[in-house]
Design an enzyme around this catalytic site. Sequence first.
Site, PDB file in Angstrom:
ATOM      1  N   HIS A 237       4.764  18.965  71.560  1.00 44.49           N
ATOM      2  CA  HIS A 237       4.401  17.992  72.596  1.00 44.49           C
ATOM      3  C   HIS A 237       2.965  17.517  72.416  1.00 44.49           C
ATOM      4  CE1 HIS A 237       4.819  15.799  76.321  1.00 44.49           C
ATOM      5  NE2 HIS A 237       3.565  16.140  76.570  1.00 44.49           N
ATOM      6  N   HIS A 352     -10.593  35.119  55.330  1.00 48.06           N
ATOM      7  CA  HIS A 352     -11.728  34.807  54.436  1.00 48.06           C
ATOM      8  C   HIS A 352     -12.610  33.724  55.055  1.00 48.06           C
ATOM      9  CE1 HIS A 352     -13.799  33.622  50.659  1.00 48.06           C
ATOM     10  NE2 HIS A 352     -13.452  34.830  50.231  1.00 48.06           N
ATOM     11  N   ILE A 358     -14.602  30.429  54.844  1.00 46.49           N
ATOM     12  CA  ILE A 358     -15.027  29.837  53.575  1.00 46.49           C
ATOM     13  C   ILE A 358     -13.829  29.835  52.637  1.00 46.49           C
ATOM     14  CG2 ILE A 358     -16.525  30.084  51.557  1.00 46.49           C
ATOM     15  CD1 ILE A 358     -18.539  31.508  53.333  1.00 46.49           C
ATOM     16  N   VAL A 362     -11.943  31.138  43.934  1.00 42.65           N
ATOM     17  CA  VAL A 362     -10.862  31.145  42.941  1.00 42.65           C
ATOM     18  C   VAL A 362      -9.807  30.092  43.262  1.00 42.65           C
ATOM     19  CG1 VAL A 362     -11.160  33.550  42.262  1.00 42.65           C
ATOM     20  CG2 VAL A 362      -9.701  33.015  44.213  1.00 42.65           C
ATOM     21  N   GLU A 366      -8.418  27.052  41.100  1.00 38.06           N
ATOM     22  CA  GLU A 366      -6.972  26.826  41.010  1.00 38.06           C
ATOM     23  C   GLU A 366      -6.647  25.358  41.309  1.00 38.06           C
ATOM     24  OE1 GLU A 366      -2.856  27.172  40.726  1.00 38.06           O
ATOM     25  OE2 GLU A 366      -4.411  28.557  40.034  1.00 38.06           O
TER      26      GLU A 366
END
Length: 450
Positions: A237, A352, A358, A362, A366
């Site tokens: 809603h 994290h 943050i 890695v 990626e």
Amino acid sequence: MAKQTTIQKETQVEGIGLHTGNKSAVTFKPAEAGYGIKFIRVDLPGNPEIEATWQNAVTGMAVRGSVIGKGSAKVHTIEHIMSSACALGIDNLKIEINNNEPPILDGSAKFFAAALMNAGIKELDAPKEYFVITEPVHFEAGKTKISAYPSDKFEIDCTIGFDHPFLKHQQISLEVNKEIFCNEVVGARTFCFDYEIEALQKSGLALGGSLDNAIVVALDGIHNKEPLRYDNEFVRHKVLDLIGDFYLAGKPIKAKIVADKPGHQNNIGFVKKFVEKAVIKKDITTAEAVMESGKSTAAPEERILSHEEVLKIIPHRYPFIMIDKVKINDAEPLKAAGYKCVSGNEGFFQGHFPGAPIMPGVLIVEAMAQTSCVMFLSRPEMKNCLAYFMSIDNVKFRRPVKPGDYLELKVEVVKDGGRRGKMKGQAFVEGKLVTEAEFMFIIVDREAAI
């Protein structure tokens, strides 16, 4: 070319207003191209028209609904009508109303949407216009945070949370279009907590509210006999309301919206800021664009692969798809750029780090690698292939990436060995370098890898 629309014939909806308790009839009528959406108070002298735009929003009254006004004429709680018109792609509409608030009906937008669809949608001889942005727009007020990121469609990622044992946290992410709206949003009802009702009514609100038109939330469930229509009906809603409030921009928008704890007054505050930074673009064909610009009819070299196209190229899926779209230029086949809207709803932010989110470095690397994969695997000869990491070198993390950031991921081939190679990647936020790395890859046939 998408064209502006209106409805084919007149249609009407009647009922009681949620907050005023007043009975009203709303009559939807066709309108010409460029008219926009206007509410007409046919019960007042002169039948004053109020255009449904943020400039006419009465933000001081937008506590439990969106209110527009012109002079002494006001119309309360318009968001469900606006949401239906937006999702159904209706650009121009006359809305005659014989009181100061549309009916709440069952607390959702399904009866408004049904009435408009039954009236039929008619194309007009004018191109549809959109508000678009080229850079992120951020808005924050109190506990509300709303961001918009460039996109070629209208998307919403919404999160709500309350200090309440039954309704602590809900989140949903979806594209706004007619099919998804009608299947996943239109039936979501308005809601309130049982302890709020007395205070709301003393403030002159919820005077027409009942268990037939609103979900009333108790400590351990809901008071309504009808069960929830969706497991996460409350956040759906909120999305319904967001769609309606965002249509107060005056035109449909193309952007990815990430909203945390939205509310009507802050939604309208965001729309004002969004429109100030947005530009209007017509939905025209490539041929028409060429004629307007006077450029040659040569095919454009630059291609933007949408999120859906990216998913057709690489095997990554939620929660490990780290790019939203990729830009490829045929004139520079060894370079590409990926883009990632870093939403506050990303799963990795839960751990994290709590209180200081943050994006893990890695995962930025990626995202660079996935951009590289799309660049290579989008080539016809590599249609049935996969790409694997072989090594990662010279990684530097220069700045933290936080919720609300918009990552630009630039990758370039350093060494091309056919199915083996070396890439250089750089990640930027607002033009500032945040991460860089070099990595080796190998491309293998998908069948051999399985």
